[in-house]
Write a protein that holds these residues in place. Structure first.
Motif, PDB file in Angstrom:
ATOM      1  N   MET A 163       0.825  -1.209   0.000  1.00 16.30           N
ATOM      2  CA  MET A 163       0.000   0.000   0.000  1.00 16.30           C
ATOM      3  C   MET A 163       0.859   1.259   0.000  1.00 16.30           C
ATOM      4  SD  MET A 163      -3.213  -0.849   2.511  1.00 16.30           S
ATOM      5  CE  MET A 163      -4.482  -2.022   2.012  1.00 16.30           C
TER       6      MET A 163
ATOM      7  N   SER B 181      -8.806  -2.349   4.974  1.00 13.48           N
ATOM      8  CA  SER B 181      -9.188  -2.890   3.664  1.00 13.48           C
ATOM      9  C   SER B 181     -10.691  -2.954   3.442  1.00 13.48           C
ATOM     10  CB  SER B 181      -8.597  -4.293   3.488  1.00 13.48           C
ATOM     11  OG  SER B 181      -9.115  -5.191   4.468  1.00 13.48           O
TER      12      SER B 181
ATOM     13  N   SER C 130      -7.104   2.101  -0.935  1.00 15.98           N
ATOM     14  CA  SER C 130      -5.875   2.192  -0.151  1.00 15.98           C
ATOM     15  C   SER C 130      -5.042   3.380  -0.616  1.00 15.98           C
ATOM     16  CB  SER C 130      -5.058   0.900  -0.272  1.00 15.98           C
ATOM     17  OG  SER C 130      -4.577   0.728  -1.587  1.00 15.98           O
TER      18      SER C 130
END
Length: 367
Positions: A110, A338, A343
Motif C-alpha cells: 500500500m 481494507s 488504499s
C-alpha cells in the motif's frame, strides 16, 4: 532479466556456500545466515514452477496447486523444526507469518503503490469475505489458549484433543473457501483481477494475437521437485544452527519465530505483492498477502497440529498470549483498512508502523 530476478539468481550462490559451511562445521551463525539466504531464491523458484504448471493443468487444478504450494517454504521449515522438537518456535512462526503478511507485506504494497498512484482500489466484497475468514481463524486459535488460562489443572491431553478438533474444522473451512473462490463465486475474483489488469493512466495494447504461452509440464515439475528438495535440505541446516545462531545474536526463540523465520520464508512472496502493487494491481497484491495469511491460519497451522501428533511431538494451538494479542491487532487493523476497497500510502505507513512497534515488543519480550 529484471533487477529482482538478478538478485534472486545471485542468491543461488549461497546454496553451495551453506552446504560447504555445514560440511566443514563452520560457525553456526554462518550456516544459519547462508542457509536463510539460500532459501529465498529457492522459494521464488517454487512459486514460479507452481504458476507455470498451473498454466498447463488449467485454472481449477492450477488454483488448487497454488493454494496447496503457496506457503510450502514456511511449511517445510516448520515441519523440520517440529521434528527437531522446537515446538515454541513453530508456534511463533505461525503467528509471525500471519502478522508479517497482514502488516509488513500489505503495508509495503500500500505504501509503495500509494506513492506511485494517489489512490488504489480493490474488490471490497472479497476483502470482507477474507476478513470474516480471518476472524474465524483468530477465534479458533484463541480458544485453546483461553481455556488453558481460565481452567485450573486442565490436562495437556485435553488441550491437544481440542486443538486437533479445531484443526479439523479449520481445514474444512479452508476447503470451503477454495470452493467459494475457485468454483461457486470465481467470477468475483476473476472480475477483480480483470478490472486492474491495466495500470492507471495506461491504455491496453491493441490485440496482436500473440502466441499462447505453453510451459513444459515435465520441466517445471522437475524444477518444483528439485526446489522443494533443496528447500528441505536448507531448512534442515537452518533449524540445526538456529538455537546456537540466535544465542550469538542474543535473540529469543519468540522473536526468531515471529519475526525472522516468516521474513525468510515469505521473502519471494513479499517481492511479488509489492511489485504488482506498484503496477496498480492491488487485487492481485492483496490476494497474495491476505491469501497467504488465510492459508497459514486455515491450512498450515492445522496441518502442523496433525503432523505433530503423527511425529510424536505435542503440537497444539495453545499459543503464547502475547502472540495472540499481536495477531488480533494485525487482523483488526488490516480488516479496518481494507474494508472500504481503497488504499493509499498513509494506510500502508500505518500498517508498517504497527509491525515495527510489534517487532520492538517481541525483541524486548523475555519469553
Amino acid at each position: 532479466m529484471s533487477v529482482t530476478q538478478k538478485i534472486l539468481t545471485s542468491l543461488l550462490l549461497f546454496i553451495p556456500v551453506s552446504l560447504g559451511s555445514a560440511l566443514y562445521h563452520l560457525d553456526p551463525l554462518v550456516i544459519f545466515l547462508t542457509s536463510a539466504l539460500a532459501i529465498v531464491p529457492l522459494a521464488a523458484w517454487m512459486g514460479t514452477a507452481t504458476e507455470e504448471i498451473a498454466v498447463v493443468v488449467g485454472p481449477s487444478l492450477g488454483g488448487l496447486l497454488n493454494a496447496t504450494f503457496g506457503n510450502a517454504t514456511e511449511l517445510i521449515i516448520a515441519l523440520v523444526a517440529l521434528n527437531a522438537g522446537l515446538i515454541e518456535v513453530v508456534k511463533a512462526s505461525i503467528t509471525g507469518s500471519i502478522i508479517s503478511n497482514l502488516l509488513l507485506v500489505m503495508g509495503l504494497a500500500m505504501l509503495l503503490g500509494g506513492v506511485r498512484f494517489k489512490e488504489q482500489s480493490f474488490q471490497p466484497l472479497i476483502a470482507r469475505v477474507n476478513a470474516s475468514s480471518m476472524n474465524l481463524a483468530v477465534v479458533a486459535i484463541l480458544l485453546p489458549t483461553a481455556i488453558h488460562y481460565t481452567s485450573v489443572g486442565i490436562p495437556e491431553l485435553s488441550i491437544r484433543n481440542l486443538s486437533m478438533a479445531v484443526a479439523v474444522v479449520l481445514m474444512l473451512v479452508y476447503a470451503l473457501t477454495l470452493l467459494f473462490s475457485m468454483k461457486t463465486h470465481r467470477y468475483l475474483y476473476d472480475a477483480g483481477l480483470a478490472d486492474h489488469a491495466t495500470p492507471e493512466g495506461e491504455t491496453s495494447p491493441a490485440p496482436t494475437n500473440p502466441k499462447p504461452h505453453q510451459p513444459s509440464l515435465k520441466r517445471w515439475t522437475v524444477v518444483l521437485l528439485l526446489a522443494t528438495l533443496a528447500v528441505a535440505v536448507e531448512s534442515e541446516l537452518l533449524v540445526q544452527s538456529l538455537e546456537s545462531a540466535t544465542e550469538q545474536l542474543h535473540l529469543t526463540p519468540l522473536f526468531t519465530g515471529v519475526i525472522l523465520l516468516p521474513i525468510i520464508g515469505n521473502a519471494a512472496e513479499h517481492v511479488t505483492a509489492v511489485t504488482v502493487a506498484m503496477k496498480n494491481k492491488m487485487d492481485l497484491s492483496l490476494s497474495v498477502a491476505v491469501g497467504s495469511s488465510l492459508q497459514i491460519a486455515l491450512f498450515v497451522a492445522p496441518l502442523l497440529v496433525i503432523a505433530g501428533g503423527l511425529m510424536g511431538q505435542p503440537m497444539d494451538l495453545d499459543f503464547n498470549p502475547f502472540e495472540l494479542v499481536a495477531v488480533v491487532v494485525a487482523v483488526f487493523l488490516a480488516n479496518s483498512i481494507s474494508s472500504d476497497g481503497l488504499s493509499n500510502w498513509l494506510e500502508g505507513t500505518l500498517l508498517l508502523a504497527t509491525y515495527l512497534v510489534l517487532g520492538f515488543a517481541f525483541y524486548f519480550h523475555p519469553a
